[in-house]
Design a protein around this motif. Structure first.
Motif, PDB file in Angstrom:
ATOM      1  N   VAL A 765     -40.584   9.622   2.439  1.00 58.48           N
ATOM      2  CA  VAL A 765     -39.866  10.603   1.632  1.00 58.48           C
ATOM      3  C   VAL A 765     -38.596   9.958   1.121  1.00 58.48           C
ATOM      4  CG1 VAL A 765     -40.753  12.612   2.851  1.00 58.48           C
ATOM      5  CG2 VAL A 765     -38.661  11.513   3.671  1.00 58.48           C
ATOM      6  N   PRO A 766     -38.084  10.383  -0.046  1.00 60.28           N
ATOM      7  CA  PRO A 766     -36.825   9.818  -0.541  1.00 60.28           C
ATOM      8  C   PRO A 766     -35.723   9.950   0.505  1.00 60.28           C
ATOM      9  CG  PRO A 766     -37.881  11.103  -2.244  1.00 60.28           C
ATOM     10  CD  PRO A 766     -38.663  11.339  -0.992  1.00 60.28           C
ATOM     11  N   GLY A 767     -35.000   8.847   0.740  1.00 60.37           N
ATOM     12  CA  GLY A 767     -33.908   8.843   1.707  1.00 60.37           C
ATOM     13  C   GLY A 767     -34.293   8.253   3.040  1.00 60.37           C
ATOM     14  N   LYS A 768     -35.605   8.014   3.258  1.00 60.59           N
ATOM     15  CA  LYS A 768     -36.028   7.445   4.537  1.00 60.59           C
ATOM     16  C   LYS A 768     -35.675   5.966   4.595  1.00 60.59           C
ATOM     17  CE  LYS A 768     -39.888   7.031   7.725  1.00 60.59           C
ATOM     18  NZ  LYS A 768     -41.217   7.497   8.107  1.00 60.59           N
ATOM     19  N   GLU A 769     -35.207   5.531   5.763  1.00 57.68           N
ATOM     20  CA  GLU A 769     -34.840   4.127   5.950  1.00 57.68           C
ATOM     21  C   GLU A 769     -36.043   3.372   6.507  1.00 57.68           C
ATOM     22  OE1 GLU A 769     -31.911   2.038   8.958  1.00 57.68           O
ATOM     23  OE2 GLU A 769     -30.748   3.129   7.435  1.00 57.68           O
ATOM     24  N   LEU A 770     -36.307   2.169   5.936  1.00 58.93           N
ATOM     25  CA  LEU A 770     -37.456   1.359   6.336  1.00 58.93           C
ATOM     26  C   LEU A 770     -37.016  -0.035   6.764  1.00 58.93           C
ATOM     27  CD1 LEU A 770     -39.885   2.136   3.351  1.00 58.93           C
ATOM     28  CD2 LEU A 770     -39.873   3.250   5.598  1.00 58.93           C
ATOM     29  N   LYS A 814     -33.207  -4.029   5.768  1.00 58.64           N
ATOM     30  CA  LYS A 814     -33.314  -2.579   5.725  1.00 58.64           C
ATOM     31  C   LYS A 814     -33.376  -2.124   4.270  1.00 58.64           C
ATOM     32  CE  LYS A 814     -30.804  -1.447   9.987  1.00 58.64           C
ATOM     33  NZ  LYS A 814     -29.623  -0.732  10.530  1.00 58.64           N
ATOM     34  N   ALA A 815     -34.098  -1.051   4.012  1.00 57.17           N
ATOM     35  CA  ALA A 815     -34.201  -0.511   2.653  1.00 57.17           C
ATOM     36  C   ALA A 815     -34.321   0.997   2.707  1.00 57.17           C
ATOM     37  CB  ALA A 815     -35.398  -1.106   1.922  1.00 57.17           C
ATOM     38  N   LEU A 816     -33.894   1.628   1.627  1.00 56.34           N
ATOM     39  CA  LEU A 816     -33.913   3.089   1.532  1.00 56.34           C
ATOM     40  C   LEU A 816     -34.937   3.515   0.479  1.00 56.34           C
ATOM     41  CD1 LEU A 816     -32.018   5.333   2.834  1.00 56.34           C
ATOM     42  CD2 LEU A 816     -30.980   5.466   0.576  1.00 56.34           C
ATOM     43  N   VAL A 817     -35.804   4.459   0.819  1.00 58.82           N
ATOM     44  CA  VAL A 817     -36.816   4.938  -0.133  1.00 58.82           C
ATOM     45  C   VAL A 817     -36.133   5.764  -1.232  1.00 58.82           C
ATOM     46  CG1 VAL A 817     -38.864   6.366  -0.458  1.00 58.82           C
ATOM     47  CG2 VAL A 817     -38.630   4.988   1.624  1.00 58.82           C
ATOM     48  N   LEU A 818     -36.416   5.383  -2.483  1.00 60.71           N
ATOM     49  CA  LEU A 818     -35.882   6.129  -3.636  1.00 60.71           C
ATOM     50  C   LEU A 818     -36.923   7.084  -4.212  1.00 60.71           C
ATOM     51  CD1 LEU A 818     -34.047   3.291  -5.602  1.00 60.71           C
ATOM     52  CD2 LEU A 818     -33.005   5.034  -4.159  1.00 60.71           C
ATOM     53  N   VAL A 829     -37.605   1.177  -3.635  1.00 58.45           N
ATOM     54  CA  VAL A 829     -36.585   1.171  -2.574  1.00 58.45           C
ATOM     55  C   VAL A 829     -35.292   0.548  -3.081  1.00 58.45           C
ATOM     56  CG1 VAL A 829     -38.323   1.045  -0.756  1.00 58.45           C
ATOM     57  CG2 VAL A 829     -37.350  -1.079  -1.676  1.00 58.45           C
ATOM     58  N   SER A 830     -34.238   0.727  -2.297  1.00 56.02           N
ATOM     59  CA  SER A 830     -32.935   0.150  -2.620  1.00 56.02           C
ATOM     60  C   SER A 830     -32.361  -0.539  -1.392  1.00 56.02           C
ATOM     61  CB  SER A 830     -31.970   1.227  -3.106  1.00 56.02           C
ATOM     62  OG  SER A 830     -30.689   0.660  -3.346  1.00 56.02           O
ATOM     63  N   LEU A 831     -31.686  -1.681  -1.593  1.00 51.54           N
ATOM     64  CA  LEU A 831     -31.019  -2.416  -0.524  1.00 51.54           C
ATOM     65  C   LEU A 831     -29.504  -2.295  -0.629  1.00 51.54           C
ATOM     66  CD1 LEU A 831     -33.922  -3.646  -0.563  1.00 51.54           C
ATOM     67  CD2 LEU A 831     -32.891  -5.831   0.082  1.00 51.54           C
ATOM     68  N   ARG A 832     -29.026  -1.478  -1.548  1.00 49.20           N
ATOM     69  CA  ARG A 832     -27.583  -1.388  -1.762  1.00 49.20           C
ATOM     70  C   ARG A 832     -26.896  -0.762  -0.547  1.00 49.20           C
ATOM     71  NH1 ARG A 832     -26.207  -2.460  -7.060  1.00 49.20           N
ATOM     72  NH2 ARG A 832     -24.137  -1.574  -6.738  1.00 49.20           N
ATOM     73  N   GLU A 833     -25.805  -1.399  -0.090  1.00 49.69           N
ATOM     74  CA  GLU A 833     -25.111  -0.991   1.125  1.00 49.69           C
ATOM     75  C   GLU A 833     -24.574   0.437   1.046  1.00 49.69           C
ATOM     76  OE1 GLU A 833     -24.736  -2.295   4.064  1.00 49.69           O
ATOM     77  OE2 GLU A 833     -25.955  -4.047   3.582  1.00 49.69           O
ATOM     78  N   GLU A 834     -24.017   0.806  -0.149  1.00 49.77           N
ATOM     79  CA  GLU A 834     -23.411   2.126  -0.259  1.00 49.77           C
ATOM     80  C   GLU A 834     -24.436   3.240  -0.090  1.00 49.77           C
ATOM     81  OE1 GLU A 834     -23.783   0.624  -4.615  1.00 49.77           O
ATOM     82  OE2 GLU A 834     -23.495  -0.173  -2.584  1.00 49.77           O
ATOM     83  N   LEU A 835     -25.698   2.960  -0.411  1.00 48.45           N
ATOM     84  CA  LEU A 835     -26.754   3.964  -0.225  1.00 48.45           C
ATOM     85  C   LEU A 835     -27.216   4.009   1.227  1.00 48.45           C
ATOM     86  CD1 LEU A 835     -28.960   3.488  -3.425  1.00 48.45           C
ATOM     87  CD2 LEU A 835     -27.091   5.074  -3.034  1.00 48.45           C
TER      88      LEU A 835
END
Length: 860
Positions: A765-770, A814-818, A829-835
């Motif tokens: 789901v969007p926002g999940k950390e992988l 680590k990455a965040l699902v967009l 996904v995004s690897l940006r630290e602020e997210l």
């Protein structure tokens, strides 16, 4: 300055005159003679054509020699000089007076009146009446073959036969033999103040130089013959004291320098210079031989057919710096192209510049209708834009054709000197008329060019532009002024009651030819590009039996999926024990375009869908909808049940019924429909309507106007116009609905989860950390990842979403699902630290960023 010129081209409003040394000048229609100007003024005042007013082409033809005077020299917008001339005898013969007139003089005159026994001639000398007896004109009239009479405004070479009353009355002749034999002599008392170009004199050579010959004539006058006007047959055989005939070419008003020609064509007044055959213009000559080089002027060449040609200094090389004088020694060979012909010098004008030799277009004859050309903006005027295609070719882009939409302030889009890409709408080489278009839809069109009625075969589909929209339909224009009619019943598959409100002047449209009568230039067209006629469609519909309805529009029902079809789902209504069959079109499964196909993919036979709304009772079976925005509008009574309830300014929720090139038809619950014209579809510029809307898309529309008599509604779909005021709340509600549907889709996938991949999609789901591993870094900066939680899925991050990290294959991160695209099994996904640090706060924001195509346009 007085000059002898030769008419090169004739148009409705001016004469183009060839001048010595390769120059050209222009004689406006108002600078012919007083009598002709008075007739023009009379015609303008009366507003109707005068029978005895002849056009310039009726009186002048290329090759006619004329005496002219320079009235002005101006700089054009492209920096080139424009020489304005007059052939009015009052200006050309202003140095003459009545007492100076003598028998045997040759001068210019214009027919000012046609009388019973002859013609009154205006010779421009104050106080003198000149008469041409009819018998002295018959020989000329027969040879000219321009009718039984001379015409008012016609230019004539006249010989004075008799002078009476101290020059107040003169009798003239234009007999060809008398004019050809005329010779200026000392007895005629010519002076430097009244000497005229075109006079033939006996000249004596004083001095021979490389650039020309110095001669004297009429006892006391001195003149110059430049290298271009020596007789080519005798150019090496002139010697001091040699006597020969010469023709005066020009007299400078202040320096009084007189230039003459020794070329044979000018030594018999009334004759014409040699002309170049049409097939030679623009020809490339592989080997031309240098005959002479003049370091201040240019070079003379001998072409492959033995004729001489001249190249100006600037045409000998690409730039001044690249010019090498040593390459132009006598006998050197060069490749060149004939770019012009100087009638007054009887020479081809050539260029050695590579870009000119290779140029696609050199003259108007090289350009064909439909050609795509590059040009530079010269000027912007109310009528349109003047464009320079090449040095000798200019075109006009009418104001209607400056863009796909008519531009109110074209100067904000275009500047002088801008490079533009145009398409040729019309080209007339004879009149040097070139009409261009900048409409991108026409310039980029790959469809056939329709430039004559003979090519308009039934079934042909092409692009045109609307020039008129009226009650009867639209007039569409193509190339070369070909135009046809689209009758009202062929404007659309939907009824268009008022074409002028739907279509606008200049609008580019795609049309199909229905019928053409080339002889009568009649062309019947259609905007309905389907090959199936409208009447057949109607027969199909009426042949089907209409099912008796038990359900009202807006009634909510639960349904069970019976069958999946290409265009939607066939369902049964559970309240009626499954006996009533209905359908849910794919685009009515959701308010969100992306979710519609996803839901269709996930739903299976036997699935139950609760709270589906009855949308329509027309046709063979009931049409249902799951669009939550449409359902809410009906339940909250934010709808109109009939045309009489509609008011301008209303905000209504509906869905796109049809997308046409000219706009979008929107249908609302209870069957009311309206049209959003192309200009009211979006806050952004709309080139192609299909890029902005699809059939079935949910929209919020604002009613702009209504026509009760014609039952017509005009709508606006611009986001800026369609907000109810609390846009943040509206967006949040839509976003909540979107995530609610995505959760439903995940549940469906989970229930179907035969494969591990489907199970994986459900968990993402969007926002999940992988926890992922870098698989590959592409050239564009994006990266591919793998991991145990994303087995079988394509996981990618754009260059932007890699942030400042310099990752390498094999590295863990680590990455965040967009966003998860279940249909293509892709995960963004995004690897940006602020997210990653604020993921809980950013989930909603990135959800909204990922769904702009599913939110209002005003559309959902």
């Amino acid at each position: 300055m007085l000059l002898l010129g030769c008419v090169k081209e004739v148009s409705d409003y001016e004469l183009v005159v060839s001048l010595p040394n390769g120059l050209s000048g222009f004689v406006p229609v108002t600078q012919i003679s007083d009598a002709y100007s008075k007739m023009l003024s009379k015609q303008v005042a009366q507003g109707e054509l005068l029978e005895d007013l002849n056009s310039l082409s009726d009186m002048y033809s290329p090759g006619t020699l004329v005496r002219c005077i320079v009235t002005s020299v101006e700089k054009n917008a492209d920096g080139r000089r424009s020489i304005k001339l007059s052939i009015d005898p009052k200006k050309v013969n202003k140095g003459l007076n009545a007492s100076a007139l003598a028998s045997g003089m040759l001068l210019s005159g214009f027919v000012s009146s046609v009388e019973d026994h002859g013609y009154l001639i205006d010779i421009g000398v104050s106080g003198t009446h000149a008469f041409l007896p009819r018998q002295k004109a018959q020989n000329y009239i027969k040879a000219a073959k321009r009718g039984p009479d001379l015409k008012i405004g016609q230019n004539l070479n006249c010989v004075i036969v008799e002078v009476k009353n101290e020059g107040r009355v003169v009798r003239l002749s234009i007999d060809r033999s008398e004019v050809a034999a005329s010779l200026a002599t000392e007895r005629q008392n010519w002076t430097l103040s009244n000497l005229l170009p075109g006079l033939v004199v006996k000249a004596r050579v004083q001095k021979v130089a490389p650039l020309g010959i110095k001669v004297n004539f009429l006892s006391s006058f001195t003149g110059i013959v430049d290298f271009m006007h020596m007789d080519p047959e005798k150019s090496m055989n002139y010697s001091p004291d040699q006597v020969m005939k010469a023709c005066i070419l020009s007299i400078h008003p202040t320096s009084k320098v007189v230039r003459l020609s020794l070329r044979q064509s000018f030594l018999h007044p009334g004759g014409s210079p040699n002309q170049l055959s049409n097939d030679r213009m623009g020809a490339v000559v592989e080997e031309s031989t240098v005959k002479a080089f003049y370091k201040q002027f240019g070079a003379v060449f001998e072409l492959d057919d033995g004729t001489l040609a001249f190249a100006r200094l600037k045409h000998l090389s690409k730039t001044r710096k690249s010019f090498k004088p040593g390459a132009f020694k006598t006998g050197c060979k060069h490749k060149c192209r004939i770019i012009d012909y100087s009638l007054m010098d009887e020479m081809c004008i050539v260029s050695l510049k590579y870009q000119i030799i290779e140029a696609r277009f050199l003259q108007y004859q090289d350009i064909h209708t439909g050609d795509v050309v590059q040009g530079k903006v010269l000027t912007l005027k109310p009528i349109g834009m003047h464009v320079k295609v090449t040095d000798g070719i200019k075109g006009l882009v009418p104001s209607m054709h400056l863009g796909d939409m008519i531009l109110k302030q074209p100067e904000k889009k275009y500047s002088i000197g801008d490079e533009v890409k145009c398409r040729v709408l019309e080209c007339s080489p004879a009149g040097k008329k070139l009409i261009l278009t900048l409409k991108k839809s026409l310039v980029q069109s790959k469809l056939p060019i329709l430039s004559n009625y003979e090519d308009a075969k039934p079934g042909l589909i092409t692009h045109g532009f609307v020039v008129c929209a009226r009650e009867f339909g639209c007039i569409v224009k193509f190339y070369n002024d070909v135009k046809g009619l689209v009758p009202k019943n062929e404007l659309s598959t939907e009824h268009v009651s008022c074409p002028d409100k739907v279509f606008h002047e200049g609008q580019v449209v795609k049309v199909m030819v229905l019928k053409c009568e080339p002889q009568q230039e009649r062309l019947l067209l259609s905007f309905r590009l389907s090959s199936k006629p409208a009447q057949e469609d109607k027969k199909e519909c009426t042949s089907k039996k209409k099912q008796e309805m038990k359900y009202q529009i807006g009634e909510m029902v639960d349904v069970k999926v019976l069958k999946k079809k290409d265009n939607g789902l066939e369902v049964s209504i559970l309240e009626d024990e499954g006996n009533v069959i209905a359908s849910i079109p794919t685009m009515h499964l959701s308010d969100f375009v992306g979710n519609c196909k996803l839901l269709w993919h996930c739903l299976q036979e036997g699935d139950v869908l609760p709270r589906v709304m009855c949308l329509s009772d027309k046709g063979e079976r009931i049409i249902l909808s799951r669009k939550s925005a449409v359902i809410s509008a009906v339940q909250e009574e934010q709808v109109v049940r009939s045309f009489s309830e509609i008011q301008p300014g209303m905000l209504l929720t509906g869905y796109v019924r049809n997308v046409m090139p000219f706009g979008v038809f929107v249908e609302f619950p209870f069957g009311v429909t309206g049209l959003a014209p192309k200009m009211s579809m979006s806050d952004k510029f709309v080139t192609d309507t299909k890029d902005h809307f699809v059939v079935g898309q949910t929209v919020i529309a604002k009613v702009m106007s209504i026509d009760e008599e014609k039952q017509r509604v005009l709508l606006n779909l611009k986001v800026s116009e369609c907000s109810s005021g609390d846009s943040a709340a509206e967006s949040f509600a839509l976003l909540s609905q979107y995530f609610k549907e995505m959760k439903e889709i995940r549940n469906l996938l989970r229930r179907r989860g035969e494969s591990s991949m489907a199970q994986g999609l459900c968990e993402l789901v969007p926002g999940k950390e992988l926890q992922l591993m870098v698989q590959d870094v592409k050239e564009d900066g994006s990266a591919l990842f793998s991991g145990s939680s994303v087995t079988g899925l394509t996981v990618t991050a754009t260059r932007y979403h890699l942030g400042d990290k310099n990752i390498v294959p094999g590295e863990k991160t680590k990455a965040l699902v967009l966003h998860v695209d279940a249909l293509t099994s892709r995960v963004y996904v995004s690897l940006r630290e602020e997210l990653l640090k604020q993921r809980a706060k950013q989930v909603c924001v990135h959800g909204s960023q990922r769904t702009p195509s599913t939110l209002p346009s005003c559309s959902t």
